[in-house]
Scaffold this active site. Structure first.
Site, mmCIF file in Angstrom:
data_model
loop_
_atom_site.group_PDB
_atom_site.id
_atom_site.type_symbol
_atom_site.label_atom_id
_atom_site.label_comp_id
_atom_site.label_asym_id
_atom_site.label_seq_id
_atom_site.Cartn_x
_atom_site.Cartn_y
_atom_site.Cartn_z
ATOM 1 N N GLY A 6 66.068 28.274 40.787
ATOM 2 C CA GLY A 6 66.533 27.787 41.917
ATOM 3 C C GLY A 6 68.054 27.696 42.382
ATOM 4 O O GLY A 6 68.661 27.890 41.475
ATOM 5 N N MET A 10 75.123 23.317 46.067
ATOM 6 C CA MET A 10 75.904 22.645 45.170
ATOM 7 C C MET A 10 75.683 23.462 43.649
ATOM 8 O O MET A 10 76.470 22.699 42.891
ATOM 9 C CB MET A 10 75.926 21.139 44.932
ATOM 10 C CG MET A 10 76.310 20.563 46.619
ATOM 11 S SD MET A 10 78.183 20.409 46.401
ATOM 12 C CE MET A 10 78.224 21.833 47.845
ATOM 13 N N VAL A 13 69.660 26.133 39.318
ATOM 14 C CA VAL A 13 68.839 25.632 38.341
ATOM 15 C C VAL A 13 68.489 26.980 37.390
ATOM 16 O O VAL A 13 67.659 27.716 38.087
ATOM 17 C CB VAL A 13 67.719 24.723 38.756
ATOM 18 C CG1 VAL A 13 66.724 24.263 37.793
ATOM 19 C CG2 VAL A 13 68.073 23.425 39.603
ATOM 20 N N ASP A 123 65.480 10.899 49.143
ATOM 21 C CA ASP A 123 64.935 12.154 49.456
ATOM 22 C C ASP A 123 63.542 12.658 49.292
ATOM 23 O O ASP A 123 63.465 13.750 48.652
ATOM 24 C CB ASP A 123 65.957 13.288 49.001
ATOM 25 C CG ASP A 123 66.221 14.483 49.801
ATOM 26 O OD1 ASP A 123 65.683 14.473 50.796
ATOM 27 O OD2 ASP A 123 66.742 15.491 49.041
#
Length: 226
Positions: A6, A10, A13, A123
Site C-alpha cells: 500500500g 506520508m 508499506v 482513526d
C-alpha cells in the site's frame, strides 16, 4: 522486499522477508520528504512506534522494531495475511448480523486493551481493521494515536494544531470539535459507525462533502439499517 502492499501521503508499506529468520513482515516506510520537511509526520510516526511498543494484544497489529537507515525511517510490523473490512464489504456487500457483531467484538477487545494502557486510537474505520485468514480481526495504523502521557505534556495539542483528525465518515462529533481532548468514547463511536457500515454496506452519511458530514454527525440521524 517482496511486494508493495500500500501507499499513502506520508509513505509506503511493503511485504518483506527477514533474511535470517525467513519470517514475513510488513515494512511501513516514512517518505524521505516527510522525514526532512514534515516534523509533525515524523513525530506521529515515532509516536506510533512508541505506542505499539506498549500495546500487546492479539487484536492489534504488532510492531517489532523501529529502524532508521540514513533518511529512511521505517517500522517492522506483523504481516497480516488477509483483507480489510472495507475491502470485504465492498467486495461482498453487507455482512450478516452475527458476522458483523463478531468482527466488532474483536475490535472492542483490542480497543479495551489500548484504552486500559492510556491510548485512544482516533482513526477506527473499516479500512484500518484487517481480517486474517483465521477469522481474527486486528486493528491497524496507530498514526493518530493519542496517549495520556503526550496529552499531559501538551504534545497532542501541538501536533494536532487545531486540525480535524480522523475520517469524516467515522469520526466522533467531539473529535471534529477538538481532536486533542478526546477519550475512549471517541473510539467507541467510531466502532459504532464502523458496525453500521458492515451491516448497511454504506457509511452513516454516504452523500455530501467532508464539512457536511462532520456537521451531520452532530445533528442528523442516519438512515436505519434495513
Amino acid at each position: 522486499i517482496l511486494d508493495q502492499l500500500g501507499a499513502g501521503g506520508m509513505g509506503q508499506v511493503f511485504l518483506a522477508e527477514h533474511a535470517q529468520m525467513r519470517r514475513l513482515v510488513a515494512l511501513k516506510v516514512l517518505s524521505p520528504y516527510a522525514f526532512e520537511n514534515d516534523p509533525v509526520a515524523r513525530e506521529r510516526f515515532l509516536r506510533e512506534a512508541r505506542a505499539a511498543g506498549v500495546l500487546d494484544h492479539p487484536n492489534i497489529v504488532r510492531i517489532y522494531d523501529l529502524c532508521q537507515d540514513g533518511k529512511i525511517l521505517f517500522l517492522v510490523m506483523e504481516y497480516v495475511e488477509g483483507v480489510s473490512l472495507q475491502s470485504l464489504v465492498m467486495r461482498r456487500g453487507p455482512l450478516e448480523i452475527a458476522t458483523a457483531c463478531h468482527y466488532a467484538r474483536h475490535v472492542a477487545f483490542g480497543l479495551q486493551h489500548a484504552h486500559a494502557m492510556g491510548f485512544v486510537h482516533r482513526d477506527i474505520k473499516p479500512a484500518n481493521l484487517l481480517l486474517e485468514r483465521t477469522g481474527l480481526v486486528k486493528i491497524l495504523d496507530l498514526g493518530l494515536v493519542r496517549s495520556e502521557e503526550d496529552a499531559a505534556r501538551g504534545l497532542t495539542r501541538q501536533l494536532d494544531n487545531k486540525s480535524i483528525l480522523g475520517t469524516a465518515d467515522y469520526v466522533a462529533p467531539e473529535q471534529a470539535v477538538d481532536s486533542s481532548k478526546v477519550d475512549a468514547r471517541a473510539d467507541v463511536y467510531s466502532l459504532g459507525a464502523t458496525l453500521y457500515f458492515l451491516l448497511a454496506g454504506r457509511p452513516l452519511f454516504p452523500e455530501g462533502r467532508t464539512a457536511q458530514k462532520l456537521v451531520w454527525q452532530q445533528i442528523k440521524e442516519p438512515t436505519p439499517v434495513n
